[in-house]
Design a protein around this motif. Structure first.
Motif: not given
Length: 417
Positions: A295-296, A246-252
């Motif tokens: 696993v985040d 749900f948070r693109a910044a977390a994936v980046q």
């Protein structure tokens, strides 16, 4: 003339006696002077036992030298006697029982680093506690009320504070805590007891699947990156699962950490099912022979029932991909939130079976006493603590080191004492 023969016989007998004494007895009797000399000369004493000959003399006469087996108490050679000196046998030594193994040594370097990271807590919570004892030779039971105020305002927690003070009160009643040093030592002992919570260590599975959970903003993704750095440095192959869809910044952010440590990152499309991402990551980590899978997950408020149900679903999905997984479920807490962290932990524990806690941002709070409350009330061990932004600032938690860093004297105080 009739008596003439008788006279001749007497003269002959006397002459015979004179000849006997002059020629025969003279040889048998020693001279008078010699007899007196022998009588005056003392007889030499008879030795009871012959004295031992020197080693050199024995060698000259061809006698074999005496060899005395050495009986050292330690594996060092005995000193060699000087040439010609007699070898004196040493007395048999008593058998030495093996000494008990020494207690584990606390690393001064580790404690110094912890003390630096906990400077805010030492300057707040601990400094206020020390001020209560300063200058007091005798301890009044009323001092416990002052301690209670400090501990409560430092987020130790009501239940934990009362338990600690009750033990101190019992010691005072038994006259076991009669001075400030004794009370301080008892306080340290209580802290060590509370923090030394045992628990099952991570399973020796391959891959070891670790599920990270927590509310928004506690530092889950950053903590995952630091753990990946630590395990990669240990030679382990790490895979990261970007379960915060749900948070693109977390994936980046996770991809940046993955490139930095050489770890593969498994991700899905934005808004994808986090359970599906976790399932796929577990399969890939297993097939690739990875040692660890981290696993985040998306941050979720502990009060949101639907979000807590979702994290339960993620955990069940991982178990479908690999029997027994996840092997570790770690809750990340922000130490600066104080008692709120304790509330979060309690609700997460109700929803999930927690294996350990990670407290971040301990370097940014004066209320480090929250660690005591969390451990005491939840009975869940602290696995790691965060003391800074660098990867090496995430430290494995050791109760003895932590208590020494908090309660111990620094170098300046030790020299003054």
């Amino acid at each position: 003339m009739d008596n003439q023969p008788l006279v001749l016989i007497v003269v002959a007998v006397l002459a015979a006696l004179a000849v006997y004494f002059l020629f025969f007895r003279k040889k048998e009797l020693p001279p008078a002077g010699k007899a007196e000399e022998r009588a005056e000369r003392p007889k030499p004493p008879v030795p009871e036992k012959a004295a031992p000959k020197p080693k050199a003399a024995e060698a000259e006469e061809g006698a074999a030298p005496e060899i005395i087996p050495a009986k050292p108490s330690r594996p060092l050679a005995e000193p060699t006697p000087a040439p010609g000196a007699a070898r004196v046998p040493s007395e048999p030594r008593a058998a030495v029982e093996p000494a008990a193994p020494p207690p584990p040594v606390v690393s001064k370097k580790d404690v110094a680093g912890l003390r630096k990271g906990l400077a805010a807590t030492r300057g707040g919570f601990m400094a206020r506690l020390k001020a209560i004892f300063t200058g007091k030779k005798e301890i009044d039971p009323a001092i416990l009320e002052q301690m209670e105020e400090v501990m409560l305002t430092s987020d130790v927690g009501v239940k934990t504070t009362q338990a600690i003070l009750e033990r101190l009160r019992e010691g005072m009643a038994k006259n076991e805590l009669s001075d400030a040093d004794a009370v301080w030592a008892a306080l340290r002992a209580e802290a060590t007891r509370i923090l030394s919570i045992g628990g099952p260590r991570p399973a020796k599975e391959k891959p070891l699947v670790v599920l990270m959970v927590g509310v928004n903003g506690v530092g889950k993704t950053t903590t995952i990156g630091k753990l990946a750095t630590k395990w990669s440095a240990d030679g382990k192959k790490v895979v990261l699962a970007a379960g915060d869809t749900f948070r693109a910044a977390a994936v980046q952010q996770l991809e940046v950490w993955g490139k930095r440590v050489g770890a593969e990152v498994v991700k899905g499309k934005e808004g994808a099912d986090p359970g599906a991402v976790a399932f796929e990551a577990t399969k890939k980590a297993n097939e690739a022979g990875a040692d660890v899978l981290l696993v985040d997950t998306a941050g979720r408020l502990h009060t949101k029932v639907n979000l807590m149900e979702e994290i339960k679903k993620v955990k069940r999905t991982i178990a479908k991909a690999m029997d027994g997984a996840p092997h570790e479920t770690l809750l990340v807490l922000d130490a600066t939130t104080g008692q709120n962290a304790l509330t979060q932990a309690a609700l997460f524990k109700e929803a999930l079976e927690l294996n350990g806690l990670i407290l971040t941002k301990l370097d940014g709070t004066a209320k480090g006493g929250v660690v005591l409350g969390v451990c005491d009330e939840l009975k869940v061990p602290v696995r790691y603590i965060g003391l800074g932004e660098r990867a090496e600032d995430l430290r494995e938690f050791v109760a003895a080191d932590f208590v020494e860093a908090l309660f111990g004297k620094d170098d300046g105080e030790a020299e003054a004492a």
